[in-house]
Design a protein around this motif. Structure first.
Motif, short mmCIF file in Angstrom:
data_model
loop_
_atom_site.label_atom_id
_atom_site.label_comp_id
_atom_site.label_asym_id
_atom_site.label_seq_id
_atom_site.Cartn_x
_atom_site.Cartn_y
_atom_site.Cartn_z
N ILE A 19 -8.81 -3.43 -12.74
CA ILE A 19 -8.32 -4.41 -11.78
C ILE A 19 -6.79 -4.50 -11.86
O ILE A 19 -6.10 -4.53 -10.83
CB ILE A 19 -8.96 -5.79 -12.01
N THR A 20 -6.27 -4.52 -13.07
CA THR A 20 -4.82 -4.57 -13.27
C THR A 20 -4.15 -3.34 -12.68
O THR A 20 -3.12 -3.45 -11.99
CB THR A 20 -4.48 -4.72 -14.76
N LYS A 30 0.78 0.21 -1.40
CA LYS A 30 0.25 -0.29 -0.12
C LYS A 30 0.98 -1.53 0.37
O LYS A 30 0.67 -2.04 1.44
CB LYS A 30 -1.25 -0.60 -0.27
N ASN A 31 1.89 -2.04 -0.45
CA ASN A 31 2.62 -3.27 -0.13
C ASN A 31 1.68 -4.43 0.21
O ASN A 31 1.95 -5.22 1.11
CB ASN A 31 3.62 -3.05 1.02
N GLU A 32 0.61 -4.52 -0.52
CA GLU A 32 -0.37 -5.60 -0.34
C GLU A 32 -0.26 -6.52 -1.55
O GLU A 32 -0.47 -6.09 -2.67
CB GLU A 32 -1.78 -5.02 -0.21
N TYR A 33 0.05 -7.78 -1.31
CA TYR A 33 0.31 -8.70 -2.41
C TYR A 33 -0.66 -9.88 -2.48
O TYR A 33 -0.93 -10.37 -3.57
CB TYR A 33 1.74 -9.24 -2.33
N GLN A 38 -5.21 -12.22 -5.65
CA GLN A 38 -6.46 -12.97 -5.80
C GLN A 38 -7.45 -12.17 -6.66
O GLN A 38 -8.11 -12.71 -7.54
CB GLN A 38 -7.08 -13.26 -4.44
N LEU A 39 -7.54 -10.87 -6.38
CA LEU A 39 -8.43 -10.00 -7.15
C LEU A 39 -7.98 -9.91 -8.60
O LEU A 39 -8.81 -9.93 -9.51
CB LEU A 39 -8.50 -8.60 -6.52
N LEU A 40 -6.69 -9.83 -8.82
CA LEU A 40 -6.15 -9.78 -10.18
C LEU A 40 -6.57 -11.02 -10.96
O LEU A 40 -7.01 -10.92 -12.11
CB LEU A 40 -4.62 -9.66 -10.15
N ILE A 77 -15.95 -9.36 -6.38
CA ILE A 77 -16.67 -8.48 -5.45
C ILE A 77 -16.28 -8.81 -4.01
O ILE A 77 -16.08 -7.91 -3.19
CB ILE A 77 -18.20 -8.57 -5.68
N TYR A 78 -16.12 -10.08 -3.71
CA TYR A 78 -15.67 -10.49 -2.38
C TYR A 78 -14.31 -9.87 -2.04
O TYR A 78 -14.12 -9.29 -0.97
CB TYR A 78 -15.59 -12.02 -2.30
N TRP A 79 -13.34 -10.00 -2.96
CA TRP A 79 -12.00 -9.47 -2.71
C TRP A 79 -12.02 -7.95 -2.59
O TRP A 79 -11.31 -7.38 -1.75
CB TRP A 79 -11.01 -9.90 -3.80
N ILE A 80 -12.85 -7.30 -3.38
CA ILE A 80 -12.99 -5.84 -3.30
C ILE A 80 -13.53 -5.45 -1.93
O ILE A 80 -13.04 -4.51 -1.29
CB ILE A 80 -13.88 -5.32 -4.45
N GLU A 81 -14.55 -6.16 -1.46
CA GLU A 81 -15.12 -5.89 -0.14
C GLU A 81 -14.08 -6.11 0.96
O GLU A 81 -13.96 -5.31 1.89
CB GLU A 81 -16.33 -6.80 0.12
N LEU A 82 -13.32 -7.19 0.83
CA LEU A 82 -12.30 -7.49 1.83
C LEU A 82 -11.20 -6.42 1.85
O LEU A 82 -10.77 -5.98 2.92
CB LEU A 82 -11.70 -8.88 1.57
N LEU A 83 -10.80 -5.99 0.67
CA LEU A 83 -9.79 -4.92 0.60
C LEU A 83 -10.31 -3.62 1.22
O LEU A 83 -9.56 -2.90 1.87
CB LEU A 83 -9.36 -4.69 -0.86
N PHE A 84 -11.58 -3.35 1.03
CA PHE A 84 -12.18 -2.16 1.63
C PHE A 84 -12.24 -2.28 3.16
O PHE A 84 -11.83 -1.37 3.88
CB PHE A 84 -13.58 -1.91 1.06
N HIS A 85 -12.72 -3.40 3.64
CA HIS A 85 -12.90 -3.57 5.09
C HIS A 85 -11.58 -3.75 5.83
O HIS A 85 -11.56 -3.66 7.06
CB HIS A 85 -13.87 -4.72 5.37
N THR A 86 -10.51 -4.01 5.12
CA THR A 86 -9.18 -4.07 5.74
C THR A 86 -8.39 -2.79 5.47
O THR A 86 -7.18 -2.74 5.66
CB THR A 86 -8.40 -5.32 5.26
N HIS A 87 -9.10 -1.78 4.98
CA HIS A 87 -8.58 -0.42 4.82
C HIS A 87 -7.50 -0.26 3.74
O HIS A 87 -6.70 0.66 3.82
CB HIS A 87 -8.10 0.14 6.17
#
Length: 120
Positions: A19-20, A30-33, A38-40, A77-87
């Protein structure tokens, strides 16, 4: 004297490392913060709570700490799914880390169920 192997402790620590590293990758490449932060938080909390549960003051405290770890794992798991579905995550990245989180979640749930049944 050999220490008894704690699979959940080891798996949750390895997950926290992944995760880290994922957070570092997402923020750097990816410049995603926002989502990655939240996932971190949730992903590293899982292992910390599992460690806390090892020093629980009672069986109820043990179950309570693991219950919070369960919630944090499910949130991860929610954040992982969201990161996947937002590419932000590829399919293979998603499958790998999602399956690891799901495995940890199942172990935590199993321990909670077993502990509760022994408690009654």
């Amino acid at each position: 004297m050999s220490e008894k192997k704690n699979v959940l402790k080891d798996k949750s620590f390895s997950f926290a490392i992944r995760i880290t590293n994922l957070y570092k990758y997402l923020s750097t490449h990816k410049n995603e913060y926002v989502l990655s932060k939240q996932l971190l938080r949730s992903g590293t909390a899982v292992g910390a709570l599992i460690r806390e549960s090892q020093n629980a003051e009672s069986k109820a405290d043990f179950i309570h700490k693991l219950s919070i770890a369960q919630k944090e794992c499910d949130e991860s798991i929610y954040w992982i799914e969201l990161l996947f579905h937002t590419h932000y995550l590829s399919s293979s990245e998603y499958e790998s880390i999602s399956s690891e989180a799901t495995e940890i979640l199942k172990i935590i749930r199993s321990i909670i169920i077993t502990s509760k049944s022994k408690n009654s």
